[in-house]
Design an enzyme around this catalytic site. Structure first.
Site, PDB file in Angstrom:
ATOM      1  N   SER A   1       0.857  -1.175   0.000  1.00 53.05           N
ATOM      2  CA  SER A   1       0.000   0.000   0.000  1.00 53.05           C
ATOM      3  C   SER A   1       0.898   1.231   0.000  1.00 53.05           C
ATOM      4  CB  SER A   1      -0.892  -0.033   1.257  1.00 53.05           C
ATOM      5  OG  SER A   1      -1.653   1.155   1.349  1.00 53.05           O
TER       6      SER A   1
ATOM      7  N   LYS B   1      -1.154  -0.897  -4.339  1.00 52.41           N
ATOM      8  CA  LYS B   1      -2.341  -0.107  -3.977  1.00 52.41           C
ATOM      9  C   LYS B   1      -1.897   1.330  -3.777  1.00 52.41           C
ATOM     10  CE  LYS B   1      -4.889   0.120   0.316  1.00 52.41           C
ATOM     11  NZ  LYS B   1      -5.689  -0.655   1.285  1.00 52.41           N
TER      12      LYS B   1
ATOM     13  N   LYS C   1      -2.916   5.140  -2.524  1.00 54.86           N
ATOM     14  CA  LYS C   1      -3.850   5.928  -1.720  1.00 54.86           C
ATOM     15  C   LYS C   1      -4.243   7.175  -2.512  1.00 54.86           C
ATOM     16  CE  LYS C   1      -4.018   3.694   2.244  1.00 54.86           C
ATOM     17  NZ  LYS C   1      -5.299   3.239   2.824  1.00 54.86           N
TER      18      LYS C   1
ATOM     19  N   ASP D   1      -7.278   3.250  -2.985  1.00 54.55           N
ATOM     20  CA  ASP D   1      -8.003   3.316  -1.715  1.00 54.55           C
ATOM     21  C   ASP D   1      -8.198   4.780  -1.326  1.00 54.55           C
ATOM     22  OD1 ASP D   1      -9.111   3.001   0.794  1.00 54.55           O
ATOM     23  OD2 ASP D   1      -7.438   1.847   1.626  1.00 54.55           O
TER      24      ASP D   1
ATOM     25  N   GLU E   1     -11.295   1.035  -3.536  1.00 55.12           N
ATOM     26  CA  GLU E   1     -11.601   0.748  -2.133  1.00 55.12           C
ATOM     27  C   GLU E   1     -12.190   1.957  -1.417  1.00 55.12           C
ATOM     28  OE1 GLU E   1      -8.197  -0.956  -0.212  1.00 55.12           O
ATOM     29  OE2 GLU E   1      -9.048  -0.804   1.794  1.00 55.12           O
TER      30      GLU E   1
ATOM     31  N   ASP F   1     -14.162  -1.357   2.894  1.00 51.24           N
ATOM     32  CA  ASP F   1     -13.259  -1.562   4.030  1.00 51.24           C
ATOM     33  C   ASP F   1     -13.976  -0.996   5.263  1.00 51.24           C
ATOM     34  OD1 ASP F   1     -11.278  -1.305   5.986  1.00 51.24           O
ATOM     35  OD2 ASP F   1      -9.780  -0.383   4.714  1.00 51.24           O
TER      36      ASP F   1
ATOM     37  N   LYS G   1     -10.422  -7.054   7.787  1.00 53.90           N
ATOM     38  CA  LYS G   1      -9.433  -6.757   8.837  1.00 53.90           C
ATOM     39  C   LYS G   1     -10.045  -7.246  10.136  1.00 53.90           C
ATOM     40  CE  LYS G   1      -7.766  -2.455   6.704  1.00 53.90           C
ATOM     41  NZ  LYS G   1      -7.975  -0.984   6.666  1.00 53.90           N
TER      42      LYS G   1
ATOM     43  N   GLY H   1      -4.619  -4.296   5.886  1.00 55.45           N
ATOM     44  CA  GLY H   1      -3.494  -4.092   6.796  1.00 55.45           C
ATOM     45  C   GLY H   1      -3.659  -2.812   7.581  1.00 55.45           C
TER      46      GLY H   1
HETATM   47  C1  NPQ Z   1      -6.528   0.857   4.732  1.00 63.01           C
HETATM   48  N1  NPQ Z   1      -4.190   0.516   5.567  1.00 63.01           N
HETATM   49  O1  NPQ Z   1      -6.551  -0.128   4.027  1.00 63.01           O
HETATM   50  C2  NPQ Z   1      -5.468   1.065   5.818  1.00 63.01           C
HETATM   51  C3  NPQ Z   1      -5.539   2.430   6.299  1.00 63.01           C
HETATM   52  C4  NPQ Z   1      -4.602   2.888   7.334  1.00 63.01           C
HETATM   53  C5  NPQ Z   1      -2.128  -0.356   4.705  1.00 63.01           C
HETATM   54  O2  NPQ Z   1      -3.475   1.109   3.540  1.00 63.01           O
HETATM   55  C6  NPQ Z   1      -2.103   4.199  11.428  1.00 63.01           C
HETATM   56  C7  NPQ Z   1      -3.073   3.312  11.823  1.00 63.01           C
HETATM   57  C8  NPQ Z   1      -2.000   4.502  10.121  1.00 63.01           C
HETATM   58  C9  NPQ Z   1      -3.943   2.765  10.917  1.00 63.01           C
HETATM   59  C10 NPQ Z   1      -2.765   4.280   7.862  1.00 63.01           C
HETATM   60  C11 NPQ Z   1      -3.326   0.496   4.542  1.00 63.01           C
HETATM   61  C12 NPQ Z   1      -2.859   3.953   9.197  1.00 63.01           C
HETATM   62  C13 NPQ Z   1      -3.848   3.074   9.599  1.00 63.01           C
HETATM   63  C14 NPQ Z   1      -3.640   3.724   6.965  1.00 63.01           C
HETATM   64  C15 NPQ Z   1      -4.702   2.565   8.646  1.00 63.01           C
HETATM   65  O3  NPQ Z   1      -7.421   1.658   4.619  1.00 63.01           O
HETATM   66 MG    MG Z   2      -8.654   0.695   3.181  1.00 66.61          MG
END
Ligand code: NPQ
Ligand code: MG
Length: 368
Positions: free
Chosen positions: A135, A161, A163, A188, A213, A238, A262, A290
């Site tokens: 990601s 992925k 953002k 995402d 996403e 999500d 998750k 994640g």
């Molecule tokens: C998601 N994760 O899928 C999350 C969002 C995310 C790997 O993209 C601190 C704690 C920072 C939780 C950053 C990924 C974070 C977090 C992103 C969750 O949406």
């Molecule tokens: Mg997400």
């Protein structure tokens, strides 16, 4: 097993690189490490709540309060045989899924150790290694993003992925697609759009993405239904999916075609596995999300992703993508086929580096 004592530790770990999403930018990751003690064994769990309420309303401090004042007192001194028992004991605490999931993870690890079974085998996993992707956070410029993606591709990640947020979407993703015409690519938005502002995402439909996403608000299943009807690309939810019931209703109303699972977001492995079963029976693809986990939560994610219905690569990167130093002695490595091995040892299959825990410790509290 009688729960004799529980310890919670608030940790703050530096990230290898800053991570930016539509809800903010972080340079370190906070979490709560849980330890459950019984019969001379220790079960470890990780609560994935963040320092700030950006991804969800839960924070390290709300989870600390809920664990200390409600969840831990509900299990202390009691006899638990499995995760179902744990879920039943915390059932009258409304919400706070990440706090519950952290406790449940520690119990899975404890029970696995007592029974000499890996979490993957207890959950019904069928794979010894799982496909993973990376990601990639929002970068300074689209050109910078292309460079960062190129580096991860060189590392061996076969699914990227990206953002996105309003103003940093079609241009950024278009640049990545132009540079790498055939990679597996997905985006995402972390709830950053409305049905109206998502209009401008229409060009994404021509970029051959695996999925889009969580474009809209977490409590907005219905507008996701309307948006999905306008896009050929599957929408993946999500933040919107907090329970098996949400998953069923989202699929019934065609609010998405793919679900990100998750354990933290849905209150535990139990519910994560149940959402997997629901989707598997309906032929709906799922993948493991994640939360920038330490080695503890990373091991749990690998076990979950070993279930048969996890047909898309997970957001489970190698340890080195996030942490120079981790709290587990084990470091997870990327194999050359963009997979990571599922731990085989009992429970989560990890051991804790106590020195590292001390170094990252903000505060700790023991209850017995
Ligand atoms: C998601 N994760 O899928 C999350 C969002 C995310 C790997 O993209 C601190 C704690 C920072 C939780 C950053 C990924 C974070 C977090 C992103 C969750 O949406
Ligand atoms: Mg997400």
């Amino acid at each position: 097993m009688i729960i004799e004592a529980v310890k919670i530790s608030h940790l703050r770990m530096p990230l290898v690189l800053p991570f930016e999403t539509s809800f903010g930018r972080i340079t370190s990751r906070d979490c709560i490490l849980l330890e459950i003690f019984s019969e001379g064994l220790t079960g470890y769990g990780e609560c994935v709540a963040d320092r700030d309420p950006g991804y969800s309303y839960e924070t390290v401090n709300t989870a600390w309060h809920i664990l200390k004042d409600y969840l831990i007192p509900a299990v202390l001194g009691r006899n638990l045989h499995d995760a179902d028992d744990c879920q039943a004991m915390v059932a009258n605490v409304r919400g706070h899924p990440m706090a519950k999931a952290g406790l449940e993870m520690a119990l899975w690890d404890l029970i696995g150790k007592a029974q000499s079974r890996s979490l993957s085998s207890m959950l019904g996993g069928v794979r010894t290694k799982v496909e993973v992707g990376v990601s990639v956070g929002i970068q300074e410029t689209p050109q910078e993003l292309v460079k960062v993606v190129e580096r991860y591709l060189q590392d061996g990640y076969q699914r990227i992925k990206v953002k996105i947020k309003p103003g940093r979407d079609v241009g950024d993703v278009g640049a990545v697609r132009a540079a790498f015409p055939s990679i597996r690519l997905q985006v995402d938005a972390n709830s950053a759009y409305t049905l109206a502002t998502a209009e401008r995402l229409k060009p994404l439909d021509g970029l051959d993405l695996l999925l889009i996403e969580q474009p809209l608000a977490e409590d907005d299943l219905w507008d996701h239904h309307k948006l999905q009807a306008q896009f050929a690309t599957p929408i993946c939810l999500d933040e919107s999916i907090l329970s098996v019931r949400h998953a069923r209703q989202a699929l019934e109303m065609a609010a998405c075609r793919i679900i990100n699972i998750k354990a933290g977001r849905v209150g535990g492995m139990n519910q994560g596995a149940a959402i997997h079963s629901l989707c598997h029976n309906k032929g709906v693809p799922v993948w493991c999300g994640g939360m920038l986990e330490t080695g503890v939560g990373r091991a749990a994610n690998l076990a979950l992703a070993s279930l048969p219905g996890f047909s898309l690569p997970g957001d489970i990167s190698a340890t080195e993508r996030y942490y120079q130093e981790d709290i587990t002695n084990e470091r997870f490595q990327l194999n050359s086929d963009s997979t990571i091995n599922v731990p085989k040892a009992p429970g989560l299959g990890i051991s804790i580096n106590e020195k590292a825990v001390k170094r990252f410790l903000v505060k700790a509290e023991s209850m017995s």
